[in-house]
Design an enzyme around this catalytic site. Structure first.
Site, PDB file in Angstrom:
ATOM      1  N   ARG A 186      -3.610   3.363   7.841  1.00 52.27           N
ATOM      2  CA  ARG A 186      -4.424   3.471   6.617  1.00 52.27           C
ATOM      3  C   ARG A 186      -5.607   2.544   6.697  1.00 52.27           C
ATOM      4  O   ARG A 186      -5.473   1.379   7.048  1.00 52.27           O
ATOM      5  CB  ARG A 186      -3.578   3.005   5.415  1.00 52.27           C
ATOM      6  CG  ARG A 186      -2.966   4.066   4.651  1.00 52.27           C
ATOM      7  CD  ARG A 186      -2.347   3.670   3.351  1.00 52.27           C
ATOM      8  NE  ARG A 186      -2.312   2.304   2.898  1.00 52.27           N
ATOM      9  CZ  ARG A 186      -1.961   1.966   1.669  1.00 52.27           C
ATOM     10  NH1 ARG A 186      -1.663   2.885   0.786  1.00 52.27           N
ATOM     11  NH2 ARG A 186      -1.898   0.713   1.302  1.00 52.27           N
ATOM     12  N   THR A 227     -10.618   2.444   2.245  1.00 55.11           N
ATOM     13  CA  THR A 227     -10.592   3.804   1.658  1.00 55.11           C
ATOM     14  C   THR A 227      -9.165   4.332   1.468  1.00 55.11           C
ATOM     15  O   THR A 227      -8.977   5.322   0.771  1.00 55.11           O
ATOM     16  CB  THR A 227     -11.335   4.800   2.578  1.00 55.11           C
ATOM     17  OG1 THR A 227     -10.602   4.885   3.813  1.00 55.11           O
ATOM     18  CG2 THR A 227     -12.758   4.357   2.872  1.00 55.11           C
ATOM     19  N   ASP A 247       4.222  -4.987   2.387  1.00 51.97           N
ATOM     20  CA  ASP A 247       3.860  -4.203   3.575  1.00 51.97           C
ATOM     21  C   ASP A 247       5.099  -4.046   4.458  1.00 51.97           C
ATOM     22  O   ASP A 247       5.552  -5.014   5.078  1.00 51.97           O
ATOM     23  CB  ASP A 247       2.718  -4.894   4.331  1.00 51.97           C
ATOM     24  CG  ASP A 247       2.166  -3.993   5.415  1.00 51.97           C
ATOM     25  OD1 ASP A 247       2.941  -3.551   6.292  1.00 51.97           O
ATOM     26  OD2 ASP A 247       0.964  -3.692   5.395  1.00 51.97           O
ATOM     27  N   ASP A 254       4.682  -4.989   8.240  1.00 53.94           N
ATOM     28  CA  ASP A 254       4.558  -6.435   8.441  1.00 53.94           C
ATOM     29  C   ASP A 254       5.904  -7.128   8.270  1.00 53.94           C
ATOM     30  O   ASP A 254       6.257  -8.027   9.033  1.00 53.94           O
ATOM     31  CB  ASP A 254       3.551  -7.034   7.442  1.00 53.94           C
ATOM     32  CG  ASP A 254       2.112  -6.738   7.838  1.00 53.94           C
ATOM     33  OD1 ASP A 254       1.898  -6.213   8.952  1.00 53.94           O
ATOM     34  OD2 ASP A 254       1.212  -7.021   7.031  1.00 53.94           O
TER      35      ASP A 254
HETATM   36  C1  PRP Z   1       1.936   2.239   5.711  1.00 52.45           C
HETATM   37  C2  PRP Z   1       3.264   2.956   5.597  1.00 52.45           C
HETATM   38  C3  PRP Z   1       2.857   4.394   5.511  1.00 52.45           C
HETATM   39  C4  PRP Z   1       1.546   4.325   4.773  1.00 52.45           C
HETATM   40  C5  PRP Z   1       1.755   4.769   3.375  1.00 52.45           C
HETATM   41  O1  PRP Z   1       1.461   2.305   7.003  1.00 52.45           O
HETATM   42  O2  PRP Z   1       4.108   2.689   6.671  1.00 52.45           O
HETATM   43  O3  PRP Z   1       2.704   5.014   6.757  1.00 52.45           O
HETATM   44  O4  PRP Z   1       1.112   2.956   4.799  1.00 52.45           O
HETATM   45  O5  PRP Z   1       0.592   4.764   2.662  1.00 52.45           O
HETATM   46  P1  PRP Z   1      -0.088   6.071   2.095  1.00 52.45           P
HETATM   47  O6  PRP Z   1       0.981   6.855   1.430  1.00 52.45           O
HETATM   48  O7  PRP Z   1      -1.091   5.515   1.122  1.00 52.45           O
HETATM   49  O8  PRP Z   1      -0.749   6.792   3.222  1.00 52.45           O
HETATM   50  P2  PRP Z   1       0.205   1.472   7.525  1.00 52.45           P
HETATM   51  O9  PRP Z   1      -0.992   2.338   7.551  1.00 52.45           O
HETATM   52  O10 PRP Z   1       0.093   0.189   6.751  1.00 52.45           O
HETATM   53  O11 PRP Z   1       0.579   1.205   9.017  1.00 52.45           O
HETATM   54  P3  PRP Z   1       1.818   0.406   9.665  1.00 52.45           P
HETATM   55  O12 PRP Z   1       3.052   1.222   9.445  1.00 52.45           O
HETATM   56  O13 PRP Z   1       1.419   0.325  11.092  1.00 52.45           O
HETATM   57  O14 PRP Z   1       1.907  -0.946   9.004  1.00 52.45           O
HETATM   58  N1  URA Z   2       2.274   0.617   2.868  1.00 60.53           N
HETATM   59  C1  URA Z   2       3.184  -0.358   2.727  1.00 60.53           C
HETATM   60  O1  URA Z   2       3.722  -0.878   3.719  1.00 60.53           O
HETATM   61  N2  URA Z   2       3.472  -0.773   1.492  1.00 60.53           N
HETATM   62  C2  URA Z   2       2.922  -0.252   0.381  1.00 60.53           C
HETATM   63  O2  URA Z   2       3.246  -0.676  -0.740  1.00 60.53           O
HETATM   64  C3  URA Z   2       1.960   0.781   0.552  1.00 60.53           C
HETATM   65  C4  URA Z   2       1.665   1.209   1.794  1.00 60.53           C
END
Ligand code: PRP
Ligand code: URA
Length: 204
Positions: free
Chosen positions: A101, A105, A196, A199
């Site tokens: 993400r 945006t 997160d 993380d």
């Molecule tokens: C997080 C989570 C989802 C996404 C959800 O991933 O694991 O994939 O955000 O958000 P959305 O519904 O608004 O699209 P992130 O992009 O933070 O990547 P990561 O899993 O590598 O931390």
């Molecule tokens: N991705 C995450 O890991 N946590 C949230 O709350 C939203 C998106």
């Protein structure tokens, strides 16, 4: 779009510990896996079976053989749910979709995709956070394009905004989650949520 909330005291207590900011990454990983076991059992209720005959020590009887299953974790956070699926379904084939993400945006961008054959097959899409729904929707689009049979999204926490977004674009997708929370904050994080997920899972 069918939405199931896995209501079980064990799931609720594990989710509470996952939400707790004091939970360390090792315990977070363990709980993420255990909660995913519950979600995975719920999500595979509709997995089809074929009838087989087996001989017990006493008699011949009918039984069931599982249809093939595909699991697709969305990188990174979906990896925290994968072991639960491979333990329950050792024969599962696994594909990966990498989505990130944008911090400003909130739009997902695809940086990796490797899918096994999914035509006509039952797919478990693994992504613990359904926030805006952008990532899940993009992944469902990729699976649809590849001809997936039936897709079920396993999520740990969902926001109502993400549920609506996904339902509008992919009404045929099932969603199984442990909770639907209050909503998103200005940074598109789920509130109360658990922060997160990636993380916390990987200690980054
Ligand atoms: C997080 C989570 C989802 C996404 C959800 O991933 O694991 O994939 O955000 O958000 P959305 O519904 O608004 O699209 P992130 O992009 O933070 O990547 P990561 O899993 O590598 O931390
Ligand atoms: N991705 C995450 O890991 N946590 C949230 O709350 C939203 C998106």
């Amino acid at each position: 779009m069918p939405l199931t909330i896995a209501e079980h005291p064990l799931a609720e207590s594990m989710l509470t510990a996952l939400r707790d900011e004091a939970t360390s990454p090792p315990l977070f990983r363990l709980l993420a896996k255990r909660l995913s076991l519950v979600l995975c059992l719920e999500a595979t209720r509709k997995l089809s079976t074929t009838e087989v005959r087996v001989q017990t020590p006493l008699a011949e009887t009918g039984g069931a053989r599982l249809a093939s299953l595909v699991a697709v974790p969305i990188l990174r956070a979906g990896l925290g749910m994968l072991e639960a699926v491979t333990e329950l379904f050792p024969e599962v084939t696994v594909g990966y979709i990498g989505l990130e993400r944008d911090h400003a945006t909130f739009e997902p961008s695809l940086y990796y995709s490797k899918l096994p054959p999914v035509e006509g097959r039952f797919v478990l899409l693994l992504d613990p956070m359904l926030a805006t729904g952008g990532s899940a929707s993009a992944a469902c689009g990729a699976l649809e394009e590849a001809g997936a049979g039936h897709v079920t999204l396993l999520s740990v926490v969902a926001a109502p905004e993400g549920v609506r977004y996904l339902a509008d674009r992919h009404p045929e997708v099932d969603v199984v989650t442990a909770a639907v929370d209050d909503g998103l904050n200005e940074l598109a994080y789920i509130v109360p949520g658990l922060g997160d997920f990636g993380d916390r899972l990987f200690g980054t």
